[in-house]
Motif scaffolding. Structure first.
Motif, mmCIF file in Angstrom:
data_model
loop_
_atom_site.group_PDB
_atom_site.id
_atom_site.type_symbol
_atom_site.label_atom_id
_atom_site.label_comp_id
_atom_site.label_asym_id
_atom_site.label_seq_id
_atom_site.Cartn_x
_atom_site.Cartn_y
_atom_site.Cartn_z
ATOM 1 N N LEU A 143 0.686 -1.387 -0.012
ATOM 2 C CA LEU A 143 0.166 0.014 -0.057
ATOM 3 C C LEU A 143 0.679 1.300 0.032
ATOM 4 N N ALA A 144 2.036 1.307 -0.456
ATOM 5 C CA ALA A 144 2.937 2.179 -0.365
ATOM 6 C C ALA A 144 2.655 3.139 -1.677
ATOM 7 N N LYS A 145 3.334 4.366 -1.720
ATOM 8 C CA LYS A 145 2.784 5.112 -2.924
ATOM 9 C C LYS A 145 3.827 4.513 -4.068
ATOM 10 N N GLY A 146 3.611 4.553 -5.405
ATOM 11 C CA GLY A 146 4.365 4.128 -6.437
ATOM 12 C C GLY A 146 4.030 2.742 -6.923
ATOM 13 N N THR A 162 -6.330 -9.254 -4.313
ATOM 14 C CA THR A 162 -5.009 -8.421 -3.549
ATOM 15 C C THR A 162 -5.129 -8.175 -2.040
ATOM 16 N N ILE A 163 -4.012 -8.493 -1.600
ATOM 17 C CA ILE A 163 -3.623 -8.311 -0.024
ATOM 18 C C ILE A 163 -2.866 -7.018 0.128
ATOM 19 N N ALA A 164 -3.230 -6.049 1.026
ATOM 20 C CA ALA A 164 -2.511 -5.108 1.272
ATOM 21 C C ALA A 164 -1.596 -5.474 2.733
ATOM 22 N N VAL A 165 -0.608 -5.120 2.831
ATOM 23 C CA VAL A 165 -0.018 -5.261 4.208
ATOM 24 C C VAL A 165 0.714 -3.978 4.710
ATOM 25 N N LEU A 166 0.102 -3.303 5.736
ATOM 26 C CA LEU A 166 0.313 -1.904 6.433
ATOM 27 C C LEU A 166 1.776 -1.889 7.319
ATOM 28 N N GLY A 167 2.190 -0.922 7.452
ATOM 29 C CA GLY A 167 3.085 -0.622 8.303
ATOM 30 C C GLY A 167 2.573 0.129 9.666
ATOM 31 N N ILE A 173 -3.936 5.391 8.260
ATOM 32 C CA ILE A 173 -3.448 4.864 6.913
ATOM 33 C C ILE A 173 -2.306 5.729 6.343
ATOM 34 N N TYR A 174 -1.157 5.016 5.791
ATOM 35 C CA TYR A 174 -0.102 5.680 5.470
ATOM 36 C C TYR A 174 0.270 5.130 3.840
ATOM 37 N N PRO A 175 0.445 5.967 2.902
ATOM 38 C CA PRO A 175 0.390 7.410 2.888
ATOM 39 C C PRO A 175 -1.002 7.729 3.116
ATOM 40 N N LYS A 176 -1.384 9.084 3.526
ATOM 41 C CA LYS A 176 -2.675 9.391 3.491
ATOM 42 C C LYS A 176 -3.641 9.326 2.179
ATOM 43 N N GLN A 177 -2.688 9.654 1.076
ATOM 44 C CA GLN A 177 -3.274 9.879 -0.158
ATOM 45 C C GLN A 177 -3.907 8.344 -0.606
ATOM 46 N N ASN A 178 -3.529 7.308 -0.007
ATOM 47 C CA ASN A 178 -4.081 5.856 -0.066
ATOM 48 C C ASN A 178 -5.145 5.494 0.469
ATOM 49 N N THR A 179 -6.008 6.413 1.211
ATOM 50 C CA THR A 179 -7.001 6.013 2.163
ATOM 51 C C THR A 179 -8.198 5.286 1.413
ATOM 52 N N ASN A 180 -8.407 6.122 -0.075
ATOM 53 C CA ASN A 180 -9.624 5.293 -0.726
ATOM 54 C C ASN A 180 -9.176 4.016 -1.252
ATOM 55 N N LEU A 181 -7.823 3.880 -1.601
ATOM 56 C CA LEU A 181 -7.242 2.588 -1.892
ATOM 57 C C LEU A 181 -7.323 1.499 -0.878
ATOM 58 N N PHE A 182 -7.148 2.020 0.237
ATOM 59 C CA PHE A 182 -7.235 1.044 1.603
ATOM 60 C C PHE A 182 -8.884 0.744 1.686
ATOM 61 N N HIS A 183 -9.464 1.438 1.656
ATOM 62 C CA HIS A 183 -10.973 1.031 1.762
ATOM 63 C C HIS A 183 -11.661 0.046 0.424
ATOM 64 N N GLN A 184 -11.147 0.483 -0.768
ATOM 65 C CA GLN A 184 -11.469 -0.470 -1.696
ATOM 66 C C GLN A 184 -10.874 -1.870 -1.464
ATOM 67 N N ILE A 185 -9.537 -1.786 -0.952
ATOM 68 C CA ILE A 185 -8.891 -3.235 -0.774
ATOM 69 C C ILE A 185 -9.652 -3.964 0.309
ATOM 70 N N ALA A 186 -10.141 -3.333 1.134
ATOM 71 C CA ALA A 186 -10.938 -3.838 2.246
ATOM 72 C C ALA A 186 -12.385 -4.250 1.929
ATOM 73 N N LYS A 187 -12.833 -3.460 0.918
ATOM 74 C CA LYS A 187 -14.010 -4.060 0.426
ATOM 75 C C LYS A 187 -14.041 -5.416 -0.728
ATOM 76 N N TYR A 188 -13.087 -5.383 -1.386
ATOM 77 C CA TYR A 188 -13.021 -6.358 -2.374
ATOM 78 C C TYR A 188 -11.710 -7.262 -2.338
ATOM 79 N N GLY A 189 -10.828 -6.965 -1.179
ATOM 80 C CA GLY A 189 -9.686 -8.006 -1.219
ATOM 81 C C GLY A 189 -9.371 -8.027 0.523
ATOM 82 N N LEU A 190 -8.135 -7.716 0.995
ATOM 83 C CA LEU A 190 -7.934 -8.138 2.375
ATOM 84 C C LEU A 190 -6.691 -7.004 2.513
#
Length: 290
Positions: A143-146, A162-167, A173-190
């Motif tokens: 879930l990092a940028k890039g 897809t699975i995102a592993v956070l630090g 949520i870090y980076p904050k710009q990925n907050t929407n992506l976090f919610h999408q992954i939580a809804k459709y992935g893990l």
């Protein structure tokens, strides 16, 4: 275990020692700070801090609230991913949001790389990762940028897993710009993290997180990496865990590809097409009788 892991004064290594002494982890609640210090072989200062948190009501209340909001998995639970359990210093507790069935999915590939990708990075993902997603590969990243974000997005756009592993914990949520992506992954992935929800990101969390990204997966694919890159920490951990390591080559004049070219020189498998990864998976699956 979830409660103990939230207490200050002890590390994962000490909790493992405690598990050997008392597999139920119930006896520790009857111990004094001096008993804890003696049995766990830790300084009295640490034992006192641990004792304080262990008997602190606010820690328990927060835990009960988090259990209501999130799935919390320990290393002794059946649902804990078997692949991850084989690594050195496997996380003792995982906080999860999303589709827990993905933990048992075998065909997982970590896709990682620089936070500042070149303008060719998306083409590389389209060429190599998109066909793998279409072929039912699950993409793990951080879930990092890039490159991480592009890898998750490639999976989501193509209706893949897809699975995102956070630090950090889920409330930071870090980076904050990925907050929407976090919610999408939580809804459709893990989404996974070993940090309780109220824990903010810290510099040392990211190398720790990387061992989970590589540990969950059959192999790690590096799309782009600078010559001196944090990505190479994950590669080292993947190698240490006995996982496959893949790298996409690039022009020696492009800074974002120098790390990949160096990895290939050092023995990583050069990837020109998704078949380079699929063939390894098929061969090793056949060897293991899967």
């Amino acid at each position: 275990m979830i409660h103990i892991s939230r207490c200050r004064g002890i590390t994962r290594r000490i909790i493992r020692r405690l598990l050997h002494i008392d597999s139920t982890l119930s006896g520790v609640y009857q111990l004094t700070p001096h008993d804890i210090s003696k049995q766990l072989r830790i300084p009295l200062k640490n034992a006192t801090l641990f004792y304080h948190d262990l008997h602190q009501n606010i820690v328990r209340k927060q835990l009960i609230e988090d259990l209501r909001l999130y799935n919390i998995i320990t290393i002794v639970d059946e649902i804990y991913p078997a692949m991850l359990n084989t690594i050195k210093d496997a996380p003792l507790v995982l906080y999860a949001k999303g589709d827990l069935s993905l933990l048992q999915y075998n065909q997982k590939l970590s896709v990682i790389g620089t936070r500042n990708p070149s303008n060719k990075a998306m083409l590389k993902l389209e060429h190599i990762v998109k066909p793998l997603v279409k072929d039912n590969w699950l993409i793990v990243s951080g879930l990092a940028k890039g490159i991480d974000s592009l890898a998750h997005q490639t999976a989501l756009v193509n209706h893949g897993k897809t699975i995102a592993v956070l630090g950090s914990g889920f409330h930071h949520i870090y980076p904050k710009q990925n907050t929407n992506l976090f919610h999408q992954i939580a809804k459709y992935g893990l989404v996974l993290t070993e940090y309780p929800p109220n824990i903010p990101p810290a510099k040392y969390h990211f190398p720790e997180r990387n061992r989970i990204i590589s540990g969950l997966s059959f192999g790690t694919l590096v799309i782009e990496a600078m010559e001196r890159s944090g990505t190479l920490i994950t590669v080292d951990q993947a190698l240490d865990q006995g996982r496959e390591v893949y790298a996409v080559p690039g022009s020696p004049t492009v800074p974002q590809t120098k790390g990949c070219n160096q990895m290939i020189q050092d023995g990583a498998k050069l990837v020109q097409s998704p078949d380079d990864i699929q063939e390894d998976w098929d061969y090793l699956s056949h060897l293991n009788g899967k």
